[in-house]
Design an enzyme around this catalytic site. Structure first.
Site, PDB file in Angstrom:
ATOM      1  N   TRP A  45       0.839  -1.202   0.000  1.00 18.09           N
ATOM      2  CA  TRP A  45       0.000   0.000   0.000  1.00 18.09           C
ATOM      3  C   TRP A  45       0.870   1.246   0.000  1.00 18.09           C
ATOM      4  O   TRP A  45       1.647   1.425  -0.962  1.00 18.09           O
ATOM      5  CB  TRP A  45      -1.139  -0.075   1.000  1.00 18.09           C
ATOM      6  CG  TRP A  45      -0.893  -0.131   2.474  1.00 18.09           C
ATOM      7  CD1 TRP A  45      -1.175   0.853   3.384  1.00 18.09           C
ATOM      8  CD2 TRP A  45      -0.405  -1.244   3.250  1.00 18.09           C
ATOM      9  NE1 TRP A  45      -0.876   0.428   4.650  1.00 18.09           N
ATOM     10  CE2 TRP A  45      -0.402  -0.854   4.602  1.00 18.09           C
ATOM     11  CE3 TRP A  45       0.053  -2.513   2.934  1.00 18.09           C
ATOM     12  CZ2 TRP A  45       0.035  -1.680   5.633  1.00 18.09           C
ATOM     13  CZ3 TRP A  45       0.486  -3.348   3.956  1.00 18.09           C
ATOM     14  CH2 TRP A  45       0.470  -2.932   5.273  1.00 18.09           C
ATOM     15  N   ASP A  46       0.820   2.109   1.016  1.00 22.33           N
ATOM     16  CA  ASP A  46       1.526   3.400   0.915  1.00 22.33           C
ATOM     17  C   ASP A  46       2.963   3.218   0.408  1.00 22.33           C
ATOM     18  O   ASP A  46       3.727   2.428   0.965  1.00 22.33           O
ATOM     19  CB  ASP A  46       1.613   4.064   2.287  1.00 22.33           C
ATOM     20  CG  ASP A  46       0.255   4.409   2.857  1.00 22.33           C
ATOM     21  OD1 ASP A  46      -0.761   3.980   2.299  1.00 22.33           O
ATOM     22  OD2 ASP A  46       0.217   5.113   3.884  1.00 22.33           O
ATOM     23  N   ALA A 114       3.802   4.802   7.297  1.00 26.58           N
ATOM     24  CA  ALA A 114       4.449   5.718   6.346  1.00 26.58           C
ATOM     25  C   ALA A 114       5.161   6.868   7.072  1.00 26.58           C
ATOM     26  O   ALA A 114       4.923   7.089   8.258  1.00 26.58           O
ATOM     27  CB  ALA A 114       3.374   6.298   5.415  1.00 26.58           C
ATOM     28  N   ARG A 193       1.405  10.841  12.736  1.00 27.40           N
ATOM     29  CA  ARG A 193       2.167   9.915  11.897  1.00 27.40           C
ATOM     30  C   ARG A 193       2.526  10.503  10.530  1.00 27.40           C
ATOM     31  O   ARG A 193       2.222  11.630  10.219  1.00 27.40           O
ATOM     32  CB  ARG A 193       1.347   8.640  11.690  1.00 27.40           C
ATOM     33  CG  ARG A 193       0.031   8.817  10.941  1.00 27.40           C
ATOM     34  CD  ARG A 193      -0.589   7.443  10.652  1.00 27.40           C
ATOM     35  NE  ARG A 193      -1.828   7.499   9.898  1.00 27.40           N
ATOM     36  CZ  ARG A 193      -3.032   7.512  10.439  1.00 27.40           C
ATOM     37  NH1 ARG A 193      -3.187   7.508  11.741  1.00 27.40           N
ATOM     38  NH2 ARG A 193      -4.109   7.536   9.677  1.00 27.40           N
ATOM     39  N   ASP A 194       3.167   9.661   9.729  1.00 25.07           N
ATOM     40  CA  ASP A 194       3.467   9.911   8.317  1.00 25.07           C
ATOM     41  C   ASP A 194       4.437  11.083   8.110  1.00 25.07           C
ATOM     42  O   ASP A 194       4.142  12.013   7.335  1.00 25.07           O
ATOM     43  CB  ASP A 194       2.180  10.152   7.485  1.00 25.07           C
ATOM     44  CG  ASP A 194       1.198   8.989   7.513  1.00 25.07           C
ATOM     45  OD1 ASP A 194       1.559   7.933   8.069  1.00 25.07           O
ATOM     46  OD2 ASP A 194       0.085   9.133   6.976  1.00 25.07           O
ATOM     47  N   GLU A 261      -4.133  12.801   5.757  1.00 22.07           N
ATOM     48  CA  GLU A 261      -3.100  11.760   5.799  1.00 22.07           C
ATOM     49  C   GLU A 261      -1.974  12.039   4.802  1.00 22.07           C
ATOM     50  O   GLU A 261      -2.159  12.657   3.770  1.00 22.07           O
ATOM     51  CB  GLU A 261      -3.725  10.404   5.454  1.00 22.07           C
ATOM     52  CG  GLU A 261      -4.895  10.027   6.340  1.00 22.07           C
ATOM     53  CD  GLU A 261      -5.194   8.549   6.284  1.00 22.07           C
ATOM     54  OE1 GLU A 261      -4.605   7.814   7.101  1.00 22.07           O
ATOM     55  OE2 GLU A 261      -5.990   8.111   5.444  1.00 22.07           O
TER      56      GLU A 261
HETATM   57  C1  FRU Z   1      -2.797   5.776   4.570  1.00 22.72           C
HETATM   58  C2  FRU Z   1      -2.434   5.305   5.970  1.00 22.72           C
HETATM   59  C3  FRU Z   1      -1.274   6.105   6.507  1.00 22.72           C
HETATM   60  C4  FRU Z   1      -0.669   5.165   7.506  1.00 22.72           C
HETATM   61  C5  FRU Z   1      -0.915   3.818   6.882  1.00 22.72           C
HETATM   62  C6  FRU Z   1      -1.269   2.730   7.854  1.00 22.72           C
HETATM   63  O1  FRU Z   1      -3.086   4.754   3.669  1.00 22.72           O
HETATM   64  O2  FRU Z   1      -3.550   5.388   6.809  1.00 22.72           O
HETATM   65  O3  FRU Z   1      -1.695   7.335   7.041  1.00 22.72           O
HETATM   66  O4  FRU Z   1       0.691   5.449   7.698  1.00 22.72           O
HETATM   67  O5  FRU Z   1      -1.968   3.967   5.966  1.00 22.72           O
HETATM   68  O6  FRU Z   1      -1.396   1.501   7.229  1.00 22.72           O
END
Ligand code: FRU
Length: 409
Positions: A45-46, A114, A193-194, A261
Site C-alpha cells: 500500500w503506501d 508511512a 504519523r506519516d 493523511e
Molecule cells: C494511509 C495510511 C497512513 C498510515 C498507513 C497505515 O493509507 O492510513 O496514514 O501510515 O496507511 O497503514
C-alpha cells in the site's frame, strides 16, 4: 540563512469543502486492467520514492528505489495495518519493480507506517522517516528516523546495507497536537504519523510535515468539532537529524475532516503546493467528499493557502469505483505532477451484495475481502498544475515513479 518564521495555521473550511464536486478534471478514470502485483507474497500500500535532500527522485547507477508498506497477502486486508513492514523495490525504468527486502533489521515500534526517505549524496546514507506504531488496538504513533543505510548497486539490482540508528522524532504536546489520551474522549480515529521530509527551499532547514489532530476539547463524536485533522510541522534541531522540535500546524480541518493523511509538498514556480489524502468516512457531519487526493497552494510554509479547484479536490476516485485507489502521492514532474497510489478495493458497489463502504469491508467473508483488495501499485496519473487549478491529463499503465526532470541518470 534566516530560520523559518512560524505563522498562523490556515483552515480548510466547511464552506470550501462544501464546494467539492467531481468534474472531468478531478475524476480518475476507472482502473480497467488488473495490474500485476509487484510482489507475490505481500500486500503493497503506501509507497514513496527515495529522494535527495532537495526533493529530486534519485536514480543511482541507473536504479530507482521505492519503499512500501507491506504485509503478507494471506492476511485479510484490514489486518495488514497491524503487520506493516517497510520493504524496498528497485527498477531501471521506474515502472517494473523488483523486490529488495526489508529496510530495517531492528526498527522502532511493533510495526511501521508511512514514511519518506532522503538520500544524502555526500554522506552516502539514507535517512528513513517512518512511524513507529504500538500493537492494535492502541496504535500509538511516534514519528521516527532510521539513519545509516547505504546503497550498493550492481548490474542485477540494488542492496541496502549497513547498520542503522533509530530515534523518535517527537510526541504530541497536547496543545498544538492532540495526544492519544485526549483523542479517546472523542472516540474517533487518531493520528500522529506519516513524517514527510523536505528541505525548506529558501532557508535550507530540515523539516517534516506529518498527519495529526488538533485538540478542540470536544467530547462528542457527533460534534463536527471532533473532526479535527491537521498537518503538523517539525524542525530538526541538530545536523544529525535525530532531534526535532514541534512547530505549529500549517493547516487544520476543524469541523471539516478528521484525517489529513500523508501530507507532502511539491514546489512549483515559487509556490508551495500542499497535498494530503482523505477518506469519505472522515468528513465531518453535514459534509461529504470522496476518497481522494486533496491539495492547497500558498506562497510560503505558513502562507495563506487556497484550496485547489476551490474545494481542495485534486483526484477523486470515480463514482463507479469509489474505493478503487488510495494514498496518492504527488511528485514534481516539470510543470505537472505525477501521482502514484495503490489499488484499494474494487467492486464494493456490486449490486448483488448491495453497495458497501470502506469501513464495512471487514464484515465480508475473508476470501471475498482478499478478492476485492488490489494491494499493489495503481496506475499513476499525470496532473497539470495551473495556479490554483489542476487537471488530470493522463493515466500511465503501471505504478510509475519517474526521475525528476533535470535529474541525471
Ligand atoms: C494511509 C495510511 C497512513 C498510515 C498507513 C497505515 O493509507 O492510513 O496514514 O501510515 O496507511 O497503514
Amino acid at each position: 540563512m534566516a530560520a523559518v518564521e512560524t505563522g498562523s495555521t490556515d483552515q480548510w473550511t466547511r464552506s470550501e469543502a462544501e464546494q467539492i464536486e467531481l468534474t472531468d478534471a478531478t475524476t480518475a478514470p476507472v482502473i480497467s486492467d488488473n495490474p500485476n502485483s509487484i510482489s507475490d507474497q505481500y500486500w503493497i500500500w503506501d509507497t514513496w520514492p527515495l529522494r535527495t535532500r532537495d526533493g529530486s527522485i534519485v536514480k543511482i547507477d541507473g536504479w530507482q528505489i521505492v519503499f512500501s508498506l507491506t504485509a503478507p497477502n494471506d492476511l485479510v486486508p484490514g489486518a495488514r495495518h497491524n503487520a506493516a513492514t517497510i520493504r524496498y523495490f528497485y527498477s531501471r525504468n521506474g515502472k517494473n519493480w523488483k523486490e529488495g527486502g526489508e529496510v530495517f533489521d531492528a526498527p522502532l515500534g511493533h510495526h511501521q507506517w508511512a514514511g519518506s526517505a532522503m538520500y544524502d549524496q555526500t554522506e552516502e546514507q539514507i535517512y528513513h522517516f517512518y512511524t513507529a506504531v504500538s500493537p492494535e488496538p492502541e496504535f500509538r504513533q511516534r514519528p521516527a528516523v532510521g539513519i545509516g543505510a547505504s546503497i550498493e548497486t550492481g548490474p542485477k539490482g540494488v542492496e541496502l546495507t549497513g547498520d542503522q540508528e533509530h530515534a523518535i522524532m517527537g510526541t504530541p504536546d497536547g496543545e498544538m497536537y492532540q495526544t492519544l489520551e485526549q483523542s479517546r474522549e472523542q472516540g474517533i480515529v487518531y493520528a500522529f504519523r506519516d513524517p514527510w521530509y523536505f528541505k525548506h527551499p529558501e532557508t535550507g532547514e530540515d523539516l517534516v510535515v506529518f498527519e495529526a489532530n488538533t485538540p478542540t476539547g470536544s467530547k462528542d463524536p457527533s460534534d463536527p468539532k471532533s473532526f479535527n485533522g491537521n498537518i503538523g510541522v517539525m524542525r530538526a534541531t541538530n545536523d544529525e537529524l535525530t532531534e526535532w522540535e514541534l512547530l505549529p500546524p500549517v493547516m487544520e480541518a476543524i469541523g471539516t475532516n478528521q484525517q489529513l493523511e500523508r501530507p507532502h509538498f511539491v514546489f512549483n514556480e515559487g509556490k508551495w503546493y500542499l497535498f494530503t489524502i482523505s477518506h469519505k468516512f472522515t468528513f465531518a457531519p453535514g459534509l461529504s467528499g470522496p476518497d481522494a487526493l486533496y491539495g492547497f497552494v500558498g506562497d510560503s510554509l505558513y502562507g495563506d493557502y487556497e484550496p485547489l479547484n476551490d474545494s481542495g479536490l485534486v483526484i477523486a476516485n470515480p463514482e463507479e469505483a469509489p474505493f478503487q485507489a488510495y494514498s496518492w502521492l504527488a511528485m514534481p514532474q516539470g510543470d505537472n505532477i505525477l501521482v502514484e497510489s495503490f489499488e484499494n478495493f474494487r467492486g464494493l458497489d456490486d449490486t448483488s451484495r448491495g453497495s458497501i463502504s470502506l469501513d464495512e469491508v471487514g464484515y465480508l467473508p475473508p476470501e471475498e475481502q482478499k478478492e476485492l483488495f488490489g494491494g499493489t501499485l495503481a496506475p499513476s496519473l499525470k496532473v497539470q498544475l495551473n495556479g490554483t487549478e489542476t487537471k488530470i491529463v493522463a493515466e500511465l499503465n503501471d505504478g510509475h515513479f519517474l526521475p525528476s526532470v533535470g535529474q541525471s541518470g
